[in-house]
Design a protein around this motif. Structure first.
Motif, PDB file in Angstrom:
ATOM      1  N   ASP A   1      -3.358   7.536  -3.734  1.00  0.00           N
ATOM      2  CA  ASP A   1      -3.157   6.213  -3.137  1.00  0.00           C
ATOM      3  C   ASP A   1      -2.934   5.186  -4.238  1.00  0.00           C
ATOM      4  O   ASP A   1      -3.664   5.166  -5.243  1.00  0.00           O
ATOM      5  CB  ASP A   1      -4.378   5.813  -2.311  1.00  0.00           C
ATOM      6  CG  ASP A   1      -4.492   6.620  -1.032  1.00  0.00           C
ATOM      7  OD1 ASP A   1      -3.442   6.984  -0.465  1.00  0.00           O
ATOM      8  OD2 ASP A   1      -5.626   6.891  -0.591  1.00  0.00           O
TER       9      ASP A   1
ATOM     10  N   ASP B   1       0.857  -1.182   0.000  1.00  0.00           N
ATOM     11  CA  ASP B   1       0.000   0.000   0.000  1.00  0.00           C
ATOM     12  C   ASP B   1       0.900   1.241   0.000  1.00  0.00           C
ATOM     13  O   ASP B   1       1.734   1.410   0.890  1.00  0.00           O
ATOM     14  CB  ASP B   1      -0.870  -0.038   1.254  1.00  0.00           C
ATOM     15  CG  ASP B   1      -2.120   0.809   1.136  1.00  0.00           C
ATOM     16  OD1 ASP B   1      -2.229   1.567   0.168  1.00  0.00           O
ATOM     17  OD2 ASP B   1      -2.977   0.721   2.036  1.00  0.00           O
TER      18      ASP B   1
ATOM     19  N   PHE C   1      -1.549   0.896  -5.108  1.00  0.00           N
ATOM     20  CA  PHE C   1      -1.116  -0.429  -4.702  1.00  0.00           C
ATOM     21  C   PHE C   1       0.007  -0.849  -5.643  1.00  0.00           C
ATOM     22  O   PHE C   1       0.011  -0.470  -6.824  1.00  0.00           O
ATOM     23  CB  PHE C   1      -2.260  -1.445  -4.788  1.00  0.00           C
ATOM     24  CG  PHE C   1      -3.318  -1.240  -3.732  1.00  0.00           C
ATOM     25  CD1 PHE C   1      -3.085  -1.631  -2.422  1.00  0.00           C
ATOM     26  CD2 PHE C   1      -4.531  -0.657  -4.051  1.00  0.00           C
ATOM     27  CE1 PHE C   1      -4.053  -1.439  -1.443  1.00  0.00           C
ATOM     28  CE2 PHE C   1      -5.508  -0.459  -3.082  1.00  0.00           C
ATOM     29  CZ  PHE C   1      -5.269  -0.856  -1.777  1.00  0.00           C
TER      30      PHE C   1
ATOM     31  N   SER D   1      -5.357   3.779  -6.835  1.00  0.00           N
ATOM     32  CA  SER D   1      -6.544   3.401  -6.081  1.00  0.00           C
ATOM     33  C   SER D   1      -7.547   4.549  -6.012  1.00  0.00           C
ATOM     34  O   SER D   1      -8.694   4.418  -6.407  1.00  0.00           O
ATOM     35  CB  SER D   1      -6.143   2.959  -4.673  1.00  0.00           C
ATOM     36  OG  SER D   1      -7.286   2.745  -3.862  1.00  0.00           O
TER      37      SER D   1
END
Length: 327
Positions: free
Chosen positions: A252, A191, A254, A263
């Motif tokens: 964000d 993450d 991944f 994301s």
């Protein structure tokens, strides 16, 4: 330069950083609907304003801009971003730069399913997302997706309602109870978070600070460690070419098998921007350059890897007669 910070809430440390970096003749003005918002008291002047859905909210903010000769205005909450974007010309007429995306991008970022469709149309790798249980069921029956999956609110911010669902029965129950949820493939991988600054003159991404999440609390990263990857910097620049940002953005990602997937995007200062600032990536200086008509040149990776951020709580103590009053 005079800055107006809206819906400041608990973002006191960020206002402290602004004060540290902005020029000596600058002023920091803070606004919130509650006199108990601690970040108000990190500013030079405080305003208590109506709720953002109040009919006179925008006019109230414009009046503050006039009174305080504001050069730049921004917000720290997602629902207010589109309001600023829609009223950009009104603020610009007063000489205030709106540090928020343009209207269509603001709408896309607030609605996570619309953003997913936009990213797909522009061949930007993203997390597979379904807007309804029926569309998910078709993919599930065709064996295009397996459990577990992740659900979260389609619009807004925060993590209320977000979580992992282990089976179809649990998913059907969650969607019935809250039809506003979207369904995403579960990304059991690294993450990553990125603070990005999009120059308000060139409208290009000019710097980014990337970190891996160690711990997440209340919807945001509370412990992170910095890293650098030219592939991610290039990916960020590519994303910014398909969307109209203006100023600070939080992204964000991944990372699975060496490939990055976007994301979601919060087109404002992210809660973990404090890490970037602490590592020497100063968006406040970039903002001041832009307000002076200076275009920032692209500089990526101008920080050390392995810098760790660990958030903690603090307090503001005030006598009740020192609290801010309605504007």
């Amino acid at each position: 330069m005079n800055y107006l910070m809206l819906s400041v809430g608990r973002r006191g440390e960020l206002l402290k950083y602004f004060r540290k970096s902005m020029s000596r003749d600058s002023k920091l003005i803070a606004a919130d609907l509650s006199p108990y918002a601690p970040a108000l008291y990190m500013a030079d002047k405080q305003y208590i304003v109506p709720r953002i859905d109040s009919p006179n909210y925008v006019n109230t903010i414009l009046e503050i801009c006039k009174k305080e000769n504001i050069n730049a205005v921004t917000t720290f909450i997602d629902p207010e971003i589109e309001i600023l974007a829609k009223n950009r010309k009104k603020f610009e007429a007063l000489g205030a730069e709106v540090l928020a995306p343009y209207e269509n991008t603001a709408k896309l970022c607030f609605d996570k399913y619309l953003l997913f469709k936009h990213l797909q149309e522009h061949n930007i790798p993203t997390v597979m997302t379904w807007g309804t249980l029926d569309s998910f069921t078709r993919s599930y029956n065709e064996k295009k997706v397996t459990f577990p999956v992740f659900v979260k609110p389609r619009t807004g911010s925060g993590s209320v309602g977000a979580g992992i669902i282990e089976n179809y029965e649990g998913l059907a129950k969650a969607m019935k109870e809250n039809p506003s949820l979207i369904i995403q493939e579960y990304m059991d991988c690294t993450d990553v978070d990125a603070d990005v600054y999009i120059d308000t003159i060139s409208h290009k991404a000019v710097t980014a600070f990337t970190k891996k999440k160690i711990e997440t609390r209340i919807g945001g990263a509370s412990k992170t460690v910095s890293f650098k990857d030219i592939k991610l910097f290039d990916f960020i620049s590519r994303i910014c070419q398909t969307l109209e940002f203006n100023g600070p953005v939080d992204m964000d990602f991944f990372c699975r098998d060496g490939k990055y997937y976007l994301s979601e995007v919060n087109p404002r200062f992210g809660g973990a921007y404090l890490h970037a600032y602490g590592a020497g990536v100063d968006f406040i200086k970039a903002i001041e350059n832009n307000l002076k008509g200076i275009e920032n040149k692209p500089v990526f990776g101008n920080y050390d890897e392995g810098i760790v951020m660990m958030m903690y709580d603090s307090v503001v103590i005030k006598n009740s007669n020192e609290l801010a009053h309605n504007s």
